[in-house]
Each structure stands twice: as structure tokens, then as C-alpha cells.
Write a protein that holds these residues in place. Structure first.
Motif, mmCIF file in Angstrom:
data_model
loop_
_atom_site.group_PDB
_atom_site.id
_atom_site.type_symbol
_atom_site.label_atom_id
_atom_site.label_comp_id
_atom_site.label_asym_id
_atom_site.label_seq_id
_atom_site.Cartn_x
_atom_site.Cartn_y
_atom_site.Cartn_z
ATOM 1 N N ALA A 80 0.831 -1.212 0.000
ATOM 2 C CA ALA A 80 0.000 0.000 0.000
ATOM 3 C C ALA A 80 0.862 1.257 0.000
ATOM 4 O O ALA A 80 0.544 2.229 -0.705
ATOM 5 N N ASP A 81 1.949 1.256 0.762
ATOM 6 C CA ASP A 81 2.847 2.415 0.773
ATOM 7 C C ASP A 81 3.456 2.644 -0.606
ATOM 8 O O ASP A 81 3.508 3.780 -1.092
ATOM 9 N N GLY A 82 3.921 1.584 -1.240
ATOM 10 C CA GLY A 82 4.493 1.710 -2.582
ATOM 11 C C GLY A 82 3.472 2.203 -3.587
ATOM 12 O O GLY A 82 3.754 3.060 -4.426
ATOM 13 N N ARG A 83 2.248 1.684 -3.499
ATOM 14 C CA ARG A 83 1.171 2.118 -4.398
ATOM 15 C C ARG A 83 0.874 3.603 -4.197
ATOM 16 O O ARG A 83 0.725 4.354 -5.154
ATOM 17 N N ASP A 84 0.817 4.042 -2.946
ATOM 18 C CA ASP A 84 0.518 5.447 -2.666
ATOM 19 C C ASP A 84 1.596 6.382 -3.201
ATOM 20 O O ASP A 84 1.293 7.474 -3.664
ATOM 21 N N ILE A 85 2.851 5.965 -3.120
ATOM 22 C CA ILE A 85 3.927 6.813 -3.646
ATOM 23 C C ILE A 85 3.718 7.077 -5.133
ATOM 24 O O ILE A 85 4.010 8.161 -5.623
ATOM 25 N N ILE A 86 3.158 6.124 -5.834
ATOM 26 C CA ILE A 86 2.927 6.292 -7.270
ATOM 27 C C ILE A 86 1.588 6.962 -7.549
ATOM 28 O O ILE A 86 1.506 7.878 -8.367
ATOM 29 N N LEU A 87 0.529 6.531 -6.888
ATOM 30 C CA LEU A 87 -0.819 6.895 -7.303
ATOM 31 C C LEU A 87 -1.555 7.900 -6.426
ATOM 32 O O LEU A 87 -2.683 8.281 -6.763
ATOM 33 N N ASP A 88 -0.964 8.350 -5.331
ATOM 34 C CA ASP A 88 -1.649 9.333 -4.488
ATOM 35 C C ASP A 88 -2.104 10.511 -5.355
ATOM 36 O O ASP A 88 -1.328 11.070 -6.123
ATOM 37 N N ALA A 89 -3.374 10.874 -5.225
ATOM 38 C CA ALA A 89 -3.963 11.889 -6.104
ATOM 39 C C ALA A 89 -3.391 13.289 -5.916
ATOM 40 O O ALA A 89 -3.557 14.149 -6.783
ATOM 41 N N HIS A 90 -2.711 13.543 -4.808
ATOM 42 C CA HIS A 90 -2.195 14.881 -4.544
ATOM 43 C C HIS A 90 -0.686 14.999 -4.710
ATOM 44 O O HIS A 90 -0.198 16.021 -5.180
ATOM 45 N N ARG A 91 0.055 13.964 -4.310
ATOM 46 C CA ARG A 91 1.509 14.071 -4.359
ATOM 47 C C ARG A 91 2.194 12.821 -4.888
ATOM 48 O O ARG A 91 3.393 12.639 -4.727
ATOM 49 N N GLY A 92 1.440 11.942 -5.519
ATOM 50 C CA GLY A 92 2.017 10.731 -6.090
ATOM 51 C C GLY A 92 2.910 11.047 -7.285
ATOM 52 O O GLY A 92 2.800 12.102 -7.918
ATOM 53 N N LEU A 93 3.802 10.110 -7.575
ATOM 54 C CA LEU A 93 4.734 10.311 -8.684
ATOM 55 C C LEU A 93 4.011 10.543 -10.007
ATOM 56 O O LEU A 93 4.440 11.370 -10.810
#
Length: 111
Positions: A80-93
Motif C-alpha cells: 500500500a505504501d508503494g502504491r501510494d507513492i505512485i498513485l496518491d492523487a495529490h503528491r504521487g509520482l
């Protein structure tokens, strides 16, 4: 040259991050030169933001993608942490990358 190996670098996420890094640093590798020329020809691309994203993408690859692909099953929290780093709607990669190409970038980095 086979489909999995271009210019000696495997077609992996780490290999592509290396090529982008080489382009942003002005290295003389053929693919890097082509990418650098493209970036220089596009005034709306924020290359400073790409450098920030690149640093965070390398960290994501090292901390999350490589373990998930090359070790035993990772914990749900790690995934989940790895997914959020990529896909977070505000600060994801992904969001930051799209903003870099739109000329509307922020340099906020992932935690």
C-alpha cells in the motif's frame, strides 16, 4: 540487440530511471542525449521537477518495487505504501510527472 536490451541497459524501471538520470545530467549515452534534446525542445517541461521526481522514483523502486518483484510476498502495508507513492492523487509520482509535462509543477516530494 534483442527486445529486452537496448544499448546495454535492460528494459526495467531501474534501467529507464538510469536513462532519465543520464539525460538530466547531460551524459553522453545515446538514449540520454535523445531524451535531453527532447526535454530542451519543450519549454513547458519542468526539468527541475523531473529531477525531484527521479530521486523519489529511484527511492520507490529500491524500497518497494524491487522487494515486491524479487523477494517473498511483501506485507500489505508495504504494498500500500508503494502504491501510494505512485498513485496518491495529490503528491504521487504519476500526478507530479503529469504536472511536470504541463508546466504546472510542484517540487513537493514523497514522504
Amino acid at each position: 540487440m534483442d527486445a529486452d536490451n537496448h544499448g546495454g541497459l535492460a528494459q526495467t524501471l531501474g534501467g529507464r530511471l538510469h536513462t532519465l538520470d543520464a539525460a538530466l545530467r547531460g551524459r553522453n549515452e545515446p538514449e540520454a542525449r535523445a531524451i535531453a534534446a527532447f526535454l530542451e525542445s519543450q519549454p513547458t517541461i519542468d526539468t527541475a521537477n523531473l529531477q525531484s521526481i527521479l530521486r523519489d522514483a529511484k527511492n520507490m523502486n529500491r524500497l518497494y518495487r524491487i522487494p515486491a518483484a524479487h523477494s517473498d510476498i511483501v506485507t500489505a502495508g508495504t504494498w500500500a505504501d508503494g502504491r501510494d507513492i505512485i498513485l496518491d492523487a495529490h503528491r504521487g509520482l504519476l500526478v507530479r510527472l503529469m504536472k511536470s509535462f504541463a508546466g504546472d509543477a510542484t517540487t513537493e516530494t514523497a514522504d
